[in-house]
Design an enzyme around this catalytic site. Structure first.
Site, PDB file in Angstrom:
ATOM      1  N   HIS A 142       1.382   7.193   7.168  1.00 32.77           N
ATOM      2  CA  HIS A 142       1.245   6.841   5.746  1.00 32.77           C
ATOM      3  C   HIS A 142       2.258   7.742   5.033  1.00 32.77           C
ATOM      4  O   HIS A 142       1.997   8.931   4.834  1.00 32.77           O
ATOM      5  CB  HIS A 142      -0.204   7.108   5.325  1.00 32.77           C
ATOM      6  CG  HIS A 142      -0.455   7.125   3.848  1.00 32.77           C
ATOM      7  ND1 HIS A 142      -1.237   6.182   3.219  1.00 32.77           N
ATOM      8  CD2 HIS A 142      -0.054   7.980   2.878  1.00 32.77           C
ATOM      9  CE1 HIS A 142      -1.302   6.459   1.929  1.00 32.77           C
ATOM     10  NE2 HIS A 142      -0.595   7.552   1.694  1.00 32.77           N
ATOM     11  N   ASP A 192      -3.435  -3.898   5.496  1.00 36.44           N
ATOM     12  CA  ASP A 192      -4.006  -2.769   4.766  1.00 36.44           C
ATOM     13  C   ASP A 192      -5.235  -3.226   3.969  1.00 36.44           C
ATOM     14  O   ASP A 192      -5.458  -2.796   2.834  1.00 36.44           O
ATOM     15  CB  ASP A 192      -2.973  -2.089   3.857  1.00 36.44           C
ATOM     16  CG  ASP A 192      -3.434  -0.706   3.403  1.00 36.44           C
ATOM     17  OD1 ASP A 192      -4.473  -0.220   3.891  1.00 36.44           O
ATOM     18  OD2 ASP A 192      -2.749  -0.112   2.547  1.00 36.44           O
TER      19      ASP A 192
HETATM   20  N1  LIG Z   1      -4.024   1.449   0.691  1.00 37.13           N
HETATM   21  C1  LIG Z   1      -4.876   2.023  -0.117  1.00 37.13           C
HETATM   22  O1  LIG Z   1      -4.622   2.039  -1.312  1.00 37.13           O
HETATM   23  N2  LIG Z   1      -6.028   2.553   0.309  1.00 37.13           N
HETATM   24  C2  LIG Z   1      -6.444   2.736   1.655  1.00 37.13           C
HETATM   25  C3  LIG Z   1      -5.802   3.928   2.286  1.00 37.13           C
HETATM   26  C4  LIG Z   1      -4.342   3.732   2.603  1.00 37.13           C
HETATM   27  O2  LIG Z   1      -3.964   2.701   3.216  1.00 37.13           O
HETATM   28  O3  LIG Z   1      -3.530   4.593   2.312  1.00 37.13           O
HETATM   29  C5  LIG Z   1      -7.952   2.884   1.692  1.00 37.13           C
HETATM   30  O4  LIG Z   1      -8.508   3.348   2.685  1.00 37.13           O
HETATM   31  O5  LIG Z   1      -8.602   2.450   0.743  1.00 37.13           O
HETATM   32 ZN   LIG Z   2      -4.505   1.827   4.819  1.00 42.30          ZN
HETATM   33 ZN   LIG Z   3      -1.914   4.277   3.686  1.00 42.49          ZN
END
Ligand SMILES: NC(=O)N[C@@H](CC(=O)O)C(=O)O
Ligand SMILES: [Zn+2]
Ligand SMILES: [Zn+2]
Length: 462
Positions: A203, A329
């Protein structure tokens, strides 16, 4: 590492509860389908966990389930390298059960469940639980992602080897939600990963550049008075990790690429022969920061929605193969955590059930990808990146019967409460999108058909 899953069920055989006997699930015959959207309509017969035959006027066993494939396209089942299922810990927003249903309805036959659960998946106890629970539900293979560092704290490496050797056989590690920002820890993780033959997914976010940031740093955030997240916060880590991977001789995977600069850095690194791969999310392919005008927390996500020029660059990068694959994601959040002041809203949005449609809208309709290309970015490349040998395979006789049947012409209107996830935080609410999953088949067994999952057919593994 090379040991097979010790309790991987034979999915074609489903346990008859009570009797202790195994029953073989019926064959599935898909008639007149366009395989990869190409050539002449073909019949495809699935059974005994494999593709049994392709041809015209195929005959199936009398109890076979016949699906009309006319005007529809057959692809290998989708593989999502980046899913948040929230179990254990936040079952009020998603469970392995509900997330598996969303995955099957979205055309997925394998998903990788991120480690930022509560407790964190930094031990084999948690990663094995996730794998076993996924098999028990039986709708999609839920592969656990292990944490790189203990508690995602970024200071001490987790026991990657133990997790890799467990029943869940963890093959991807990530502190996603957090960046492994200490370069020495990242370097050690990469060295360790290459000796274990596993993948580190980063990340990419330099935390010193994103303190308090809630939106892409640019004219929109400035006008709206939102603290900005600069592109350089992502790109500096992408560049650094490419160099660390080069020196360690290790593979590194970049999660949710969001900027034009990241595309250029990945392009550069690949040209140097650095073993780097990258994913892009459906939302970064479609949406930009003009969505923030309403201050609706549903649009808050990490990394943030960028500018139109980034969106265009991400689409081109995916079409050219610089970006390897699409990963959702999928990030469910409770209503109280999204329907609040923008800067207080939790980042993340749902993605599993809408991913195909967004790819059709942003890549297929504009002519950037054909259906072979969709198979590549949603199934083949992700399976290769993570080393799954039973997914993303060619649609040929003898190959695993992990497939998705798509209606390219159907349109549907997204309604959050109608999605299978517990949480409803879709950014596509009320949008009418093209492309629909008609059926998903996992090892020869239908897991979703015409918008409904087939529950209760899990392996019963405990
Ligand atoms: N993408 C996001 O905004 N949130 C993700 C975490 C992540 O993918 O960094 C989460 O777990 O909610
Ligand atoms: Zn994520
Ligand atoms: Zn992430």
């Amino acid at each position: 590492m090379t040991e097979p899953y010790t309790d991987r069920p034979s999915a074609q055989k489903t346990k008859n509860s009570g009797t202790g006997e195994d029953s073989v699930s019926p064959q599935v015959l898909i008639r007149n389908v366009l395989v990869y959207g190409e050539g002449a309509p073909t019949d495809v017969l699935l059974g005994d966990e494999q593709i049994l035959a392709l041809g015209t006027d195929l005959e199936a066993s009398p109890d076979a389930e016949v699906i009309d494939g006319a005007g529809r396209i057959l692809l290998p089942g989708f593989v999502d390298l980046h899913t948040h299922l929230r179990e254990p810990g936040r079952e009020d927003t998603e469970t392995i059960d509900t997330g598996s249903a969303a995955a099957a309805l979205g055309g997925y036959t394998a998903v990788f469940a991120m480690a930022n659960t509560d407790p964190v998946a930094d031990s084999v106890v948690v990663t094995d639980h996730v794998w076993r629970r996924g098999q028990e539900v039986g709708l999609v293979d839920v592969h656990p992602v292990g944490a790189v560092t203990v508690g995602l704290a970024g200071t001490q490496l987790a026991e990657m080897g133990t997790m890799a050797a467990g029943v869940g056989r963890v093959r991807m590690f990530s502190d996603d939600g957090h960046c492994v920002h200490d370069p020495l820890i990242m370097r050690r993780a990469l060295e360790y990963s290459s000796s274990l033959g596993v993948l580190i997914a980063q990340h990419a976010e330099e935390p010193r550049l994103t303190a308090g940031a809630v939106a892409h740093e640019g004219p929109t955030a400035a006008r709206l008075g939102l603290a900005g997240w600069p592109r350089a916060a992502e790109e500096s880590i992408v560049a650094r990790d490419a160099l660390l991977a080069r020196d360690a001789g290790a593979r590194v995977h970049i999660c949710h690429a969001s900027t034009a600069g990241t595309v250029e850095l990945v392009r550069w690194a690949k040209a140097q022969g650095i073993p780097i791969t990258a994913e892009v999310t459906p939302h970064h392919l479609l949406l930009d920061d003009s969505r923030l005008e309403t201050y609706d927390g549903v649009n808050r996500v990490n990394p943030p929605l960028r500018e139109r020029s980034d969106v265009e660059a991400l689409r081109r990068g995916l079409a050219e193969g610089v970006l390897d694959c699409v990963a959702t994601d999928h990030a469910p959040h409770a209503e109280q955590d999204k329907c609040c002041e923008f800067s207080q809203a939790r980042p993340g949005m749902l993605g599993l059930e809408t991913a195909l449609s967004i790819v059709v809208e942003t890549m297929v309709r504009p002519g950037l990808l054909d259906w072979r290309g969709v198979a590549k970015v949603m199934s083949e490349r992700p399976a290769q990146i993570v080393g799954l040998d039973d997914q993303g395979r060619p649609l040929e006789v003898g190959e695993p019967a992990n497939v998705v049947l798509v209606d390219p012409d159907a349109e549907w209107t997204v309604r959050g409460p109608e999605l299978a996830s517990v949480a409803h935080n879709t950014p596509y609410e009320a949008m009418t999108l093209p492309g629909k999953v008609v059926a998903t088949v996992l090892r020869g067994r239908i897991t979703a058909l015409d918008g409904a999952v087939r529950p209760g057919t899990g392996s019963g593994v405990r």
